[in-house]
Design an enzyme around this catalytic site. Sequence first.
Site, PDB file in Angstrom:
ATOM      1  N   ARG A  85      31.235 -50.319  76.558  1.00 19.53           N
ATOM      2  CA  ARG A  85      32.438 -49.486  76.650  1.00 19.53           C
ATOM      3  C   ARG A  85      32.271 -48.064  76.112  1.00 19.53           C
ATOM      4  NH1 ARG A  85      37.769 -52.145  76.830  1.00 19.53           N
ATOM      5  NH2 ARG A  85      37.487 -54.338  77.361  1.00 19.53           N
ATOM      6  N   ASP A  86      31.312 -47.820  75.224  1.00 15.94           N
ATOM      7  CA  ASP A  86      31.273 -46.503  74.594  1.00 15.94           C
ATOM      8  C   ASP A  86      29.849 -46.077  74.261  1.00 15.94           C
ATOM      9  OD1 ASP A  86      32.247 -44.132  73.530  1.00 15.94           O
ATOM     10  OD2 ASP A  86      32.550 -44.993  71.532  1.00 15.94           O
ATOM     11  N   VAL A  87      28.950 -46.096  75.240  1.00 17.56           N
ATOM     12  CA  VAL A  87      27.591 -45.602  75.025  1.00 17.56           C
ATOM     13  C   VAL A  87      27.658 -44.083  74.939  1.00 17.56           C
ATOM     14  CG1 VAL A  87      25.249 -45.481  75.932  1.00 17.56           C
ATOM     15  CG2 VAL A  87      26.618 -47.543  76.304  1.00 17.56           C
TER      16      VAL A  87
END
Length: 393
Positions: A85-87
Amino acid sequence: KLVADLIHTNIVQTYHLGEAHGVFFIAMELIRGVNLEQFAQQHLDKQRVLPKELAVFIVSRVARGLAYAHAKTDKDGKPLGIVHRDVSFKNIMIAFEGDVKLTDFGLSSALARYPSIAQQYQMRSIHYQAPEVVESGVPTAASDIYSVGVVLYEMLTGTLPFTGGTAVAVALKKVKEAPTPPRSINAAVPRTLNDITMRAIEAAPEDRYQSAFGLKSDLEKCLSMIEEYGRIASFPIAEHDVAESLNIPRKTYGREREKAMLERAYDRIARGKSALALISGAAGTGKTTVIRETFQSMMPQGAFFIEGKYDPISREIPYSAIIRALGGLIRQLLTQSPEKLAGWKDRLQEAMGVNGRIIMDVIPEVELIIGEQPEIPELGPVESKNVFDFVFQ
C-alpha cells in the site's frame, strides 16, 4: 498474523500489531541504518549523484521482497492477497551492513483493518500511489509495482513523475497526463532501464509489469550485465513477467460514440450551462465504467466528480443516491488545503443556517467540515419532511 508470517531477507519483520489503553502500536524488527529518503539526502548534502547501478540494486531488492509477499498463500494454496500500500522512499531501509529492507507491512495491515483512515493516509503519499488507487482507493499488487516504479524513477532522475501544489493536483495529473521518460531528464539512463521504469509506472494496470517477479527479473538482469560488461545493454524486457492471477482490463472498448456524447455534455457544463445525459442498459454492461472513464480523465484542476447509485437494497430510501454522491463530495473537499476548507465551511454554514443538524443526520461527513451543530426541536412527520426538503434543496 499475516504480516508476522512474512519472513524474508528484504522485508522488515513485523512481530505484532495491537492496541493498549486506546493506543495502537506495531512491534517490528529493529534495523540499524537509514531509510532511502535519508540516504538520498546524505548524497545530496555531499553533492553526490546516486549511481544508477545503486538504484537498480536497491529497487531489485525491494521487488524481491514484494514478489515474496504477493505470492504468499495459505495452507491450502490460496493466495492471501497481501499488498504493501505505501512503497516509498521513507519505507525502504538501507542497513549499515548494506541490506535493503522494505518496512511498514504492518502498517499496510492496519490500514486494511481500519479503512476509515486509509484514504487520508493514501492522499498523504499521493506521489507514489497508482492512478487506480487515486480513483478507487483500492490498492492491489499492481499498484505496489507502480509505487516501486516511482521509487526507481525518482532515484534515476532526482524528481517525481508528477508534481503539484496539492494532492488533488497530483492526482489529476496521474489520471490525465503521461510522465516524462527518465532518459529525457537524465541522458545517462540506459535505454533499457528507461523502458523498465516506464513500464512499471504505466497508468493502466494491464500495461504494467504483471508481477513483481517480472520486474525483479529484469532488474537483476541489468545487474548481471553491469557486473559482466560494465553497462546495461539492450534486451527484451518482461520476458519472465507472468500474471499471478487473471487481471480484467479496466478499459472499455466499442464505446466511442457514447463517450463522445458524454464529452459534449461536459463541454456544455464547462461553459456554464446545464446538461442531462440518460444512459440505459442491462446490469453489468459497463454503464458505470464508461461514465467514470470519460469524466475522471477530463476533470480539470479544482473540479469534482461525484456519483451515487440506487442499489437494490437501498432503493426504498429517499435520496439515497444523492446522499451517497454528496458524501463523496465531502470526502474530496477534505483533501483540500486548510484555507480552502475554511472557505467551504463558511459557504456550507451560510447555506444551512441553523439547520445543519438536519443535513448531518443524513450526510454525517458534513460534520468533519462544519463541526458539531446544535440539536433542533422535534417536529411531527409532516413538518420534519417539509423542513428537510427545504434545507436539502
